[in-house]
Design an enzyme around this catalytic site. Structure first.
Site, mmCIF file in Angstrom:
data_model
loop_
_atom_site.group_PDB
_atom_site.id
_atom_site.type_symbol
_atom_site.label_atom_id
_atom_site.label_comp_id
_atom_site.label_asym_id
_atom_site.label_seq_id
_atom_site.Cartn_x
_atom_site.Cartn_y
_atom_site.Cartn_z
ATOM 1 N N ASP A 137 93.483 -4.255 -67.389
ATOM 2 C CA ASP A 137 92.284 -3.805 -66.690
ATOM 3 C C ASP A 137 92.652 -3.303 -65.298
ATOM 4 O O ASP A 137 93.787 -3.431 -64.842
ATOM 5 C CB ASP A 137 91.187 -4.875 -66.664
ATOM 6 C CG ASP A 137 91.475 -6.031 -65.728
ATOM 7 O OD1 ASP A 137 92.509 -6.004 -65.027
ATOM 8 O OD2 ASP A 137 90.670 -6.973 -65.679
ATOM 9 N N ILE A 138 91.671 -2.702 -64.646
ATOM 10 C CA ILE A 138 91.885 -2.079 -63.342
ATOM 11 C C ILE A 138 91.692 -3.122 -62.244
ATOM 12 O O ILE A 138 90.680 -3.826 -62.224
ATOM 13 C CB ILE A 138 90.902 -0.912 -63.146
ATOM 14 C CG1 ILE A 138 91.051 0.088 -64.291
ATOM 15 C CG2 ILE A 138 91.119 -0.230 -61.802
ATOM 16 C CD1 ILE A 138 89.954 1.127 -64.341
ATOM 17 N N GLU A 151 85.989 -2.321 -67.302
ATOM 18 C CA GLU A 151 87.259 -1.731 -66.876
ATOM 19 C C GLU A 151 88.439 -2.265 -67.681
ATOM 20 O O GLU A 151 89.593 -2.086 -67.299
ATOM 21 C CB GLU A 151 87.493 -1.987 -65.378
ATOM 22 C CG GLU A 151 87.826 -3.419 -65.005
ATOM 23 C CD GLU A 151 86.613 -4.302 -64.751
ATOM 24 O OE1 GLU A 151 86.745 -5.285 -64.015
ATOM 25 O OE2 GLU A 151 85.529 -3.994 -65.300
#
Length: 230
Positions: free
Chosen positions: A110-111, A153
């Protein structure tokens, strides 16, 4: 979901041409062989108009069917697979490995600090980041890799015929590619990765995904912008 204009026009031309051809042929057969009357201009004009009408309707139905089908298995923003369809691929890969051997791995990422991106730049920029990261990863992935948006995300990649070592190498490459990229409005962004390999003797879908999630959690705990395994 977008269908390319050329594809859309091609669909319309195909169905209109096909329907026009058959309506004209049927009308000629009906007039000449059944009614035994001479052909005249409307023998061609009216069937062509009918063919255009029905061809347009069939083409429109076909295009709508493609759109609905695509919406069922892809994410509307990034246009990669959604979580539900990814589950089908994962089930199939597990079945293949248990039947024929070999292995596969999962890359979960994920970001980092994505909420701050949305808070600082707005959700439009956040969406652009998601789209651009999708492009970065899609470019680096192999054709055989299954890439999906898992939620928010979070993203997930299924890497067939790939052991833990190979998946770690791939995840590290993706991490570097994302870190090096200059995003249009958000600047530089990083991501954290969790990697695990499927264990045919003991794993279920739940245990595999849980292990990948724990590896991602470790990457975040150890400072983010890194790859961890479990």
């Amino acid at each position: 979901m977008k269908i390319e204009p050329k594809t859309r026009m091609g669909t319309y031309f195909f169905y209109i041409g096909l329907c026009s051809f058959f309506t004209v042929i049927l009308n000629i057969v009906h007039m000449v062989y059944l009614l035994k009357i001479d052909l005249f201009a409307t023998a061609f004009i009216i069937p062509v108009l009918v063919g255009i009408l029905f061809g347009s309707m069939l083409a429109h139905i076909k295009i709508l069917s493609k759109k609905l089908s695509k919406m069922a298995y892809t994410d509307s923003l990034t246009h990669i697979y959604n979580r539900l369809h990814f589950a089908h691929f994962l089930d199939a890969e597990i079945d293949k490995v248990k039947r024929y051997g070999s292995t596969f791995s999962i890359i979960f990422f994920d970001i980092d600090h994505f909420k701050e991106v949305n808070d600082r730049f707005g959700h439009r920029v956040g969406d652009e980041v998601l789209e651009q990261i999708t492009d970065i990863v899609s470019t680096a992935n192999r054709n055989a890799d299954i890439f999906a948006r898992y939620g928010g995300e979070e993203f997930i990649i299924l890497t067939p015929e790939t052991n833990l070592k190979g998946a770690l190498v791939h995840a590290e490459r993706l991490r570097k590619d994302i870190e090096a990229y200059e995003f249009d409005d958000a600047g530089h962004i990083t991501s954290s990765f969790g990697v695990t390999e499927f264990i045919a003797e003991s794993d279920t879908v739940e245990s595999l995904l849980d292990r990948a999630d724990k590896a991602l959690y470790l990457a975040k705990e150890f400072g983010r912008n890194r790859v961890e395994k479990a």
